[in-house]
Design a protein around this motif. Structure first.
Motif, PDB file in Angstrom:
ATOM      1  N   GLY A 206      99.823 -84.045  34.471  1.00 64.24           N
ATOM      2  CA  GLY A 206      99.747 -85.007  33.382  1.00 64.24           C
ATOM      3  C   GLY A 206     100.487 -84.591  32.139  1.00 64.24           C
ATOM      4  O   GLY A 206     100.385 -85.253  31.105  1.00 64.24           O
ATOM      5  N   GLY A 207     101.251 -83.487  32.185  1.00 68.67           N
ATOM      6  CA  GLY A 207     101.945 -82.989  31.006  1.00 68.67           C
ATOM      7  C   GLY A 207     101.023 -82.382  29.971  1.00 68.67           C
ATOM      8  O   GLY A 207     101.419 -82.200  28.818  1.00 68.67           O
ATOM      9  N   LEU A 208      99.801 -82.049  30.353  1.00 69.79           N
ATOM     10  CA  LEU A 208      98.793 -81.606  29.400  1.00 69.79           C
ATOM     11  C   LEU A 208      98.888 -80.113  29.114  1.00 69.79           C
ATOM     12  O   LEU A 208      99.287 -79.320  29.971  1.00 69.79           O
ATOM     13  N   THR A 209      98.498 -79.754  27.896  1.00 73.14           N
ATOM     14  CA  THR A 209      98.208 -78.376  27.510  1.00 73.14           C
ATOM     15  C   THR A 209      96.749 -78.322  27.062  1.00 73.14           C
ATOM     16  O   THR A 209      96.054 -79.346  27.017  1.00 73.14           O
ATOM     17  N   ARG A 210      96.287 -77.141  26.689  1.00 72.35           N
ATOM     18  CA  ARG A 210      94.920 -77.055  26.175  1.00 72.35           C
ATOM     19  C   ARG A 210      94.762 -77.876  24.900  1.00 72.35           C
ATOM     20  O   ARG A 210      93.679 -78.396  24.610  1.00 72.35           O
ATOM     21  N   LEU A 211      95.853 -78.032  24.132  1.00 73.84           N
ATOM     22  CA  LEU A 211      95.791 -78.817  22.908  1.00 73.84           C
ATOM     23  C   LEU A 211      95.645 -80.310  23.207  1.00 73.84           C
ATOM     24  O   LEU A 211      94.750 -80.981  22.676  1.00 73.84           O
ATOM     25  N   SER A 212      96.517 -80.851  24.058  1.00 72.40           N
ATOM     26  CA  SER A 212      96.426 -82.270  24.374  1.00 72.40           C
ATOM     27  C   SER A 212      95.183 -82.600  25.199  1.00 72.40           C
ATOM     28  O   SER A 212      94.665 -83.722  25.139  1.00 72.40           O
ATOM     29  N   ALA A 213      94.661 -81.625  25.973  1.00 70.84           N
ATOM     30  CA  ALA A 213      93.386 -81.842  26.655  1.00 70.84           C
ATOM     31  C   ALA A 213      92.251 -81.945  25.639  1.00 70.84           C
ATOM     32  O   ALA A 213      91.304 -82.733  25.819  1.00 70.84           O
ATOM     33  N   TRP A 214      92.338 -81.180  24.573  1.00 73.12           N
ATOM     34  CA  TRP A 214      91.359 -81.278  23.488  1.00 73.12           C
ATOM     35  C   TRP A 214      91.416 -82.649  22.825  1.00 73.12           C
ATOM     36  O   TRP A 214      90.384 -83.234  22.482  1.00 73.12           O
ATOM     37  N   TRP A 215      92.640 -83.200  22.658  1.00 67.55           N
ATOM     38  CA  TRP A 215      92.754 -84.557  22.115  1.00 67.55           C
ATOM     39  C   TRP A 215      92.007 -85.560  22.990  1.00 67.55           C
ATOM     40  O   TRP A 215      91.299 -86.428  22.485  1.00 67.55           O
ATOM     41  N   LEU A 216      92.176 -85.447  24.308  1.00 71.87           N
ATOM     42  CA  LEU A 216      91.530 -86.398  25.208  1.00 71.87           C
ATOM     43  C   LEU A 216      90.011 -86.327  25.087  1.00 71.87           C
ATOM     44  O   LEU A 216      89.322 -87.356  25.126  1.00 71.87           O
ATOM     45  N   LYS A 217      89.462 -85.145  24.941  1.00 65.57           N
ATOM     46  CA  LYS A 217      88.010 -85.023  24.787  1.00 65.57           C
ATOM     47  C   LYS A 217      87.543 -85.626  23.465  1.00 65.57           C
ATOM     48  O   LYS A 217      86.385 -86.055  23.354  1.00 65.57           O
ATOM     49  N   LEU A 218      88.433 -85.678  22.464  1.00 65.20           N
ATOM     50  CA  LEU A 218      88.103 -86.314  21.193  1.00 65.20           C
ATOM     51  C   LEU A 218      88.312 -87.829  21.228  1.00 65.20           C
ATOM     52  O   LEU A 218      88.028 -88.505  20.236  1.00 65.20           O
ATOM     53  N   GLY A 219      88.819 -88.343  22.351  1.00 67.57           N
ATOM     54  CA  GLY A 219      89.093 -89.776  22.426  1.00 67.57           C
ATOM     55  C   GLY A 219      90.452 -90.164  21.897  1.00 67.57           C
ATOM     56  O   GLY A 219      90.668 -91.322  21.533  1.00 67.57           O
TER      57      GLY A 219
END
Length: 400
Positions: A206-219
């Motif tokens: 999905g092109g994700l990093t730990r940073l962008s995964a954190w964004w997803l958890k924040l909505g």
């Protein structure tokens, strides 16, 4: 001409026709000669004696003083500020203000560049503040003492409000710390647009990093542009050009002084500088903080009942049908949902974000980040018949 007239051989009409002038001009030259002034024959200024539309000196002084205060603002932005501060006065057009600044020596001539042909850009539609933010690192440079600085910039796409300019390490932890302060101050956006580079994107699922995964958890939905396509984040890149011109040419002596320049620029950019894309008003007039506040604690993602839940191990793997399947190192410790498709494959999701597919051979095939106008290969054309008389049967090959 006057000597020919004094000889008496030609009339005024004949002389005017011969020298290509009007009768009023002839009489004007004769009046000057008869006045007795020694330089009567010298050409005088052709400017009108009276100009009712001329800008009065007081307004010219106000325009010049404002330009000296804001040397980076052009005529259109200066006009917007003047009309905002003194709406009761009639100010000249932006072109006239440009001429006045040239006369005052406050505009240096620049070489005009040929504009490129415009093309359709895949911008995400934004209507109100906090629909989408844009984030990026402006190119690094060194201050006078040799310190490397990496400015992290964040803007609101709808209002062009500059949410932050902060010198932070170009890492996931440094960026997350800076974003936490911005989220606590302004709330959460619906999406964030960024490029594919670290620390925002990766080549993983999905092109994700730990940073962008954190964004997803924040909505917050990550919006990734195409690789090597900065024009897809053109609003933000245009702000970078203004930031560079006004704060880093030349750089400050130390990183602390450079950060002070960034803070002063942010205040000026948001509260004073008119922005042409939003009707020549400062971004602060349109921006309002988000009503979505940052939570004190992040909960695990929730999935529908038709999903099987797996937690990703420290190795980036999950156990699927008693076998380890590698998913992503960016999601270590996170819960993913796995749902079966009609084809027998299983889609893997993190929050509401599809990150890959586990096929019937139990091989995980990662998805790239979703992008607008992404290229899709055309459907294969049906095999052409070799003969119009005897149809050729196609045979599928099965190993073994």
């Amino acid at each position: 001409m006057l000597s020919d007239y004094a000889s008496g051989n030609w009339s005024v009409t004949e002389l005017c026709r011969r020298y290509g002038i009007g009768r009023d001009t002839f009489y004007e030259w004769r009046r000057r000669r008869d006045s007795g002034v020694g330089d009567w024959f010298v050409d005088r200024s052709h400017a009108p004696l009276q100009c009712p539309h001329r800008t009065d000196p007081a307004r010219v002084e106000s325009i010049v003083a404002l330009r000296r205060r804001f040397p980076h603002l052009g005529p259109r932005k200066l006009l917007a500020i003047l009309e905002r501060r003194h709406p009761e006065q009639a100010w000249p057009a932006a072109s006239t203000i440009g001429d006045l600044l040239k006369q005052a020596g406050l505009i240096a001539p620049v070489r005009r560049r040929r504009r490129p042909l415009d093309q359709q850009r895949p911008f995400t539609a934004v209507h109100v503040a906090n629909d989408e933010w844009a984030i990026d690192f402006k190119g690094w440079f060194r201050t006078g003492d040799g310190t490397r600085v990496d400015p992290l910039t964040l803007t609101d796409s709808a209002s062009r409000y500059l949410l932050g300019v902060q010198i932070v390490p170009m890492t996931i932890d440094g960026t997350r710390q800076a974003l936490t302060a911005v989220f606590q101050r302004h709330g959460l956006p619906l999406a964030i647009r960024s490029d594919n580079g670290a620390p925002f994107g990766s080549n993983g699922a999905g092109g994700l990093t730990r940073l962008s995964a954190w964004w997803l958890k924040l909505g917050i939905v990550p919006h990734f542009v195409h690789p090597a396509s900065p024009q897809e984040n053109g609003r933000h890149e245009r702000m970078h050009r203004t930031l560079k011109r006004q704060t880093s040419r030349p750089p400050a002596a130390t990183a602390a002084e450079q950060q002070a320049r960034f803070d002063a620029f942010r205040a000026h950019y948001n509260d004073e500088r008119p922005h042409e894309a939003i009707g020549q008003v400062p971004p602060a007039d349109l921006y309002t903080a988000s009503t979505r506040r940052m939570p004190d604690r992040l909960e695990d993602p929730w999935y529908d009942a038709d999903h099987e839940i797996r937690r990703i191990r420290s190795s980036g793997e999950i156990i699927w049908h008693k076998q380890p399947v590698f998913i992503s190192l960016a999601l270590v410790g996170e819960l993913v949902g796995i749902a079966e498709l009609e084809t027998g494959d299983h889609i893997v999701r993190f929050c509401d974000y599809d990150i890959g597919l586990i096929d019937r051979l139990r091989v995980f095939r990662r998805f790239g980040p979703p992008r607008e106008n992404a290229y899709r290969p055309p459907d294969p054309e049906p095999s052409q018949k070799l003969s119009t008389i005897i149809p050729v049967q196609s045979v599928d090959y099965h190993p073994g």
